[in-house]
Design an enzyme around this catalytic site. Structure first.
Site, PDB file in Angstrom:
ATOM      1  N   HIS A  85      13.518   2.346  -9.773  1.00 16.90           N
ATOM      2  CA  HIS A  85      13.722   2.155  -8.326  1.00 16.90           C
ATOM      3  C   HIS A  85      14.367   0.801  -8.042  1.00 16.90           C
ATOM      4  O   HIS A  85      15.238   0.682  -7.176  1.00 16.90           O
ATOM      5  CB  HIS A  85      12.383   2.206  -7.577  1.00 16.90           C
ATOM      6  CG  HIS A  85      11.976   3.577  -7.151  1.00 16.90           C
ATOM      7  ND1 HIS A  85      12.742   4.356  -6.315  1.00 16.90           N
ATOM      8  CD2 HIS A  85      10.867   4.313  -7.426  1.00 16.90           C
ATOM      9  CE1 HIS A  85      12.124   5.516  -6.106  1.00 16.90           C
ATOM     10  NE2 HIS A  85      10.991   5.521  -6.774  1.00 16.90           N
ATOM     11  N   GLN A 144      11.159   1.137  -1.532  1.00 17.84           N
ATOM     12  CA  GLN A 144      10.746   2.386  -0.875  1.00 17.84           C
ATOM     13  C   GLN A 144      10.206   2.164   0.544  1.00 17.84           C
ATOM     14  O   GLN A 144      10.040   3.112   1.295  1.00 17.84           O
ATOM     15  CB  GLN A 144       9.710   3.121  -1.729  1.00 17.84           C
ATOM     16  CG  GLN A 144      10.298   3.651  -3.032  1.00 17.84           C
ATOM     17  CD  GLN A 144       9.249   4.349  -3.875  1.00 17.84           C
ATOM     18  OE1 GLN A 144       8.532   3.711  -4.617  1.00 17.84           O
ATOM     19  NE2 GLN A 144       9.143   5.660  -3.733  1.00 17.84           N
ATOM     20  N   HIS A 196       9.489   4.566 -14.143  1.00 24.00           N
ATOM     21  CA  HIS A 196       9.943   5.202 -12.898  1.00 24.00           C
ATOM     22  C   HIS A 196      10.148   4.134 -11.812  1.00 24.00           C
ATOM     23  O   HIS A 196      11.183   4.105 -11.139  1.00 24.00           O
ATOM     24  CB  HIS A 196       8.889   6.238 -12.474  1.00 24.00           C
ATOM     25  CG  HIS A 196       9.122   6.889 -11.137  1.00 24.00           C
ATOM     26  ND1 HIS A 196       9.207   8.258 -10.988  1.00 24.00           N
ATOM     27  CD2 HIS A 196       9.275   6.378  -9.887  1.00 24.00           C
ATOM     28  CE1 HIS A 196       9.396   8.544  -9.706  1.00 24.00           C
ATOM     29  NE2 HIS A 196       9.438   7.421  -9.019  1.00 24.00           N
ATOM     30  N   GLU A 197       9.158   3.245 -11.663  1.00 21.43           N
ATOM     31  CA  GLU A 197       9.231   2.236 -10.597  1.00 21.43           C
ATOM     32  C   GLU A 197      10.320   1.190 -10.880  1.00 21.43           C
ATOM     33  O   GLU A 197      11.006   0.745  -9.964  1.00 21.43           O
ATOM     34  CB  GLU A 197       7.879   1.547 -10.405  1.00 21.43           C
ATOM     35  CG  GLU A 197       6.739   2.455  -9.962  1.00 21.43           C
ATOM     36  CD  GLU A 197       7.059   3.290  -8.737  1.00 21.43           C
ATOM     37  OE1 GLU A 197       7.846   2.850  -7.881  1.00 21.43           O
ATOM     38  OE2 GLU A 197       6.522   4.409  -8.643  1.00 21.43           O
ATOM     39  N   CYS A 202       8.125  11.858  -6.524  1.00 21.32           N
ATOM     40  CA  CYS A 202       8.472  10.547  -5.973  1.00 21.32           C
ATOM     41  C   CYS A 202       8.211  10.574  -4.473  1.00 21.32           C
ATOM     42  O   CYS A 202       8.604  11.525  -3.793  1.00 21.32           O
ATOM     43  CB  CYS A 202       9.948  10.257  -6.248  1.00 21.32           C
ATOM     44  SG  CYS A 202      10.489   8.660  -5.627  1.00 21.32           S
ATOM     45  N   LEU A 203       7.556   9.536  -3.964  1.00 23.06           N
ATOM     46  CA  LEU A 203       7.264   9.494  -2.530  1.00 23.06           C
ATOM     47  C   LEU A 203       8.543   9.468  -1.690  1.00 23.06           C
ATOM     48  O   LEU A 203       8.522   9.823  -0.523  1.00 23.06           O
ATOM     49  CB  LEU A 203       6.394   8.274  -2.203  1.00 23.06           C
ATOM     50  CG  LEU A 203       4.958   8.308  -2.756  1.00 23.06           C
ATOM     51  CD1 LEU A 203       4.273   6.962  -2.556  1.00 23.06           C
ATOM     52  CD2 LEU A 203       4.147   9.423  -2.108  1.00 23.06           C
ATOM     53  N   GLY A 210       2.355   4.913  -7.653  1.00 24.56           N
ATOM     54  CA  GLY A 210       3.243   3.762  -7.791  1.00 24.56           C
ATOM     55  C   GLY A 210       4.143   3.663  -6.574  1.00 24.56           C
ATOM     56  O   GLY A 210       4.431   4.670  -5.920  1.00 24.56           O
TER      57      GLY A 210
END
Ligand code: ZN
Length: 174
Positions: free
Chosen positions: A140, A51, A136-137, A94-95, A46
């Site tokens: 963000h 990000q 999660h996204e 997480c990236l 994701g």
């Protein structure tokens, strides 16, 4: 299309709230393509626009396994409409927070309303990994990270460690 650099903590942009999309135009479509390319390139499941440093309420997800066909999903202006009382726990990475995995409990099910790439209003019932990933996204888009589920002390330790590693290794995820 291009792979964009992914921003990481403690970049202040990650704490900002992203703006809703008023109309899905060429810019948004291009951004979605870039997000998919960047996500696949980083082996993520994701990625939210913030990000890559763009404060728009757009995110992409693909929770298919390696053996399955790719299943790219794009969510514009996603809103959680319903959550279950039942919880599930995943170890989330997480990236934007390299080499960190945190066990997080979230509602097992969620219903999400969103706009698709054609500009149509959609509604989806999510379970399992898709539900967790989508929550999660969406976090963000509201400036919330997995480390915000921890105490301030633990959070500071992780951010310090990442900042130090960065200096040493000059690590960049692209
Ligand atoms: Zn993330």
């Amino acid at each position: 299309m291009s792979v964009k650099p992914i921003i990481t903590v403690p970049d202040e942009l990650l704490k900002k709230t992203s703006d809703p999309i008023e109309k899905v135009g060429d810019n948004e479509k291009r951004l979605v393509k870039d997000l998919f390319e960047t996500m696949y390139n980083s082996n993520g499941i994701g990625l939210a626009a913030v990000q890559v440093g763009i404060l728009k309420r757009i995110l992409v997800i693909d929770v298919s396994t390696k053996e399955e066909k790719k299943n790219p999903m794009c969510f514009i202006n996603p809103v959680i409409k319903k959550i279950s009382d039942e919880k599930s726990v995943y170890e989330e990475g997480c990236l934007s927070i390299p080499d960190t995995f945190i066990e997080i409990e979230r509602p097992k099910l969620c219903d999400v309303e969103y706009i698709n790439l054609e500009g149509k209003l959609k509604y989806i019932k999510c379970d399992g990994l898709l539900s967790t990933c989508l929550q999660h996204e969406i976090n963000h888009l509201d400036g919330k990270l997995i480390i915000d589920h921890l105490s301030k002390l633990k959070r500071d330790i992780i951010i310090k460690k990442i900042s130090k590693d960065k200096k040493n290794l000059n690590r960049v995820i692209v």
